[in-house]
Design an enzyme around this catalytic site. Structure first.
Site: not given
Length: 360
Positions: A14, A108-109
Site C-alpha cells: 500500500d 496504489d495498492e
C-alpha cells in the site's frame, strides 16, 4: 482450515498517501505541509490527504468544505490521474520482477502471492523488503507492506504501523493478533457495521470470535461467514492474478444544482466519452448501463438497463444513458451529481493456483 492454504505467502503493498506523496515529490514547496488532492470549491471532495493533513482529521472522500474547517491552512492541488497511473505502472513493473500472481486493488495498492518468488529470495519478508527498496529507488515514493499467510492478515499488517512500515504476521501470531485487534481495524468492517457491532458488544476480534456462525449469519447476513473466519485468522481467498473489473464508471458533482434535463444531458456527454474510452482501451464490452443521480439532500437514485448483447459503441451507451435519464423526469428536486457506469462484462476471472513454499 485446509493446512495447505495456510502455507500461502501473501504480501499486501500500500503506497503511503499516494496521490499526495506524488504531489509533494514533484513540488518541494508542498513538503511537510497539510495537503489535499481534490477540488477546493464548496462542492469539492478530498481524493487524498497527506499525513500532515490527516493529523487534523482530514480524510479521503471528505467534502472539501469540511476538510478546510478542520485544517484552515490546508493546501489543495488538482489531481493528475495520468501521472498517478504512469507511476502505478512503474510500481507494478517492480511487482512483476518478483511474482506473476498480482492482484491490483487500486492504483496504489495490490496483493502479491510470493509463495514461489521469481528471484528465489528465501522468505516473503525478504521479497517485501526488496520491493519497497526498488519502489523507493525508481519512484522516490514510500510503500508500506504487510506479510502474512492470507490476504486478510496481509492487509491488516500493512496498515499496522503505517507510514513507511513493514510488518509480518506469522501463522503462530495470527489468531492471537486478531483476537486483540479492534473491530474497526478489520478489513471489511466499515463505519456503519463497526457501530452496529459495538452496540452489540463486539469491540475486538476476541468478542467477534465468541459469536456462533448461526448468530453471525442471522445478524450480518452473508457477511457472517466471513466474520466468523477472519476472527480466527482464517481467509482462504486466493490472490487473483486476473481480476475482472466489475464496473467502469465516471461521475461529476455540480457547482450549482439543477433539475433541467438539457443541462443534465450535457453534463453526461463527457462522462460517456470517459467511460467508453476506458472500456474500449481494455477491449471490454458490457451489457449493463447504470445511471446515478444524487440530489441536493444527498439522497440518490440509480436506474439500470441490461441488454441481451453487449453495448456496441459509444453512441449506444449515450442512447441508453439518456433514455434512463429521461425516465426519471420530471424531477421533484434538483440534482448535485450525475454518473454513468458499465458493468456485466463478458470476461472470465481465473483463480490463482495454490502454491506451497517456505516460511514467511
Amino acid at each position: 482450515m485446509d493446512p495447505e492454504v495456510a502455507l500461502r505467502k501473501i504480501i499486501h503493498i500500500d503506497m503511503d498517501a499516494f496521490y499526495a506523496s506524488v504531489e509533494q515529490r514533484d513540488d518541494p514547496s508542498l513538503r511537510g505541509k497539510p495537503l489535499a488532492v481534490g477540488g477546493s470549491r464548496e462542492r469539492g471532495v478530498v481524493a487524498a490527504a497527506s499525513y500532515e493533513a490527516r493529523r487534523f482529521g482530514v480524510r479521503s472522500a471528505m467534502p472539501s468544505a469540511t476538510a478546510r474547517r478542520l485544517c484552515p491552512d490546508l493546501l489543495f492541488v488538482k489531481p493528475r490521474f495520468e501521472v498517478y497511473r504512469a507511476i502505478s505502472e512503474e510500481i507494478r513493473a517492480v511487482f512483476a520482477r518478483h511474482t506473476a500472481v498480482i492482484e491490483p486493488v487500486a492504483l496504489d495498492e495490490a496483493y502479491l502471492d510470493v509463495t514461489e518468488n521469481l528471484l528465489g529470495l528465501p522468505t516473503a519478508t525478504a521479497v517485501a523488503k526488496a520491493i519497497r527498496a526498488e519502489i523507493l529507488e525508481r519512484t522516490g515514493l514510500v510503500a508500506s507492506a504487510g506479510v502474512s499467510y492470507n490476504k486478510f492478515l496481509a492487509k491488516v499488517a500493512s496498515d499496522h504501523r503505517k507510514p513507511n512500515a513493514l510488518f509480518v504476521i506469522t501463522p503462530a501470531m495470527g489468531p492471537d493478533f486478531v483476537a486483540a485487534l479492534p473491530i474497526g481495524r478489520f478489513h471489511g468492517v466499515g463505519p456503519v457495521t463497526e457501530a452496529k457491532m459495538k452496540r452489540l458488544g463486539i469491540e475486538t476480534g476476541a468478542d467477534l470470535r465468541a459469536w456462533t456462525p448461526e448468530r453471525l449469519r442471522e445478524t450480518f447476513g452473508s457477511a457472517g461467514a466471513y466474520y466468523h473466519a477472519v476472527a480466527r485468522g482464517i481467509d482462504e481467498r486466493p490472490v487473483r492474478a486476473h481480476r475482472v473489473r466489475k464496473s467502469i464508471g465516471a461521475e461529476t458533482t455540480f457547482s450549482d444544482d439543477t433539475a433541467a434535463f438539457e443541462v443534465l444531458a450535457a453534463r453526461l456527454a463527457p462522462l460517456f466519452d470517459k467511460v467508453w474510452a476506458a472500456a474500449d482501451a481494455k477491449g471490454m464490452r458490457a451489457r449493463t448501463v447504470t445511471l446515478k443521480l444524487k440530489f441536493s439532500d444527498f439522497a440518490q437514485v440509480t436506474r439500470a438497463r441490461s441488454l441481451p448483447v453487449p453495448v456496441a459503441d459509444r453512441a449506444g451507451l449515450e442512447r441508453i444513458g439518456l433514455d434512463l435519464l429521461a425516465g426519471l423526469f420530471p424531477l421533484r428536486r434538483s440534482a448535485r451529481l450525475i454518473g454513468v457506469s458499465l458493468s456485466g462484462f463478458a470476461q472470465d476471472a481465473p483463480e490463482a493456483p495454490l502454491q506451497l513454499g517456505l516460511a514467511l
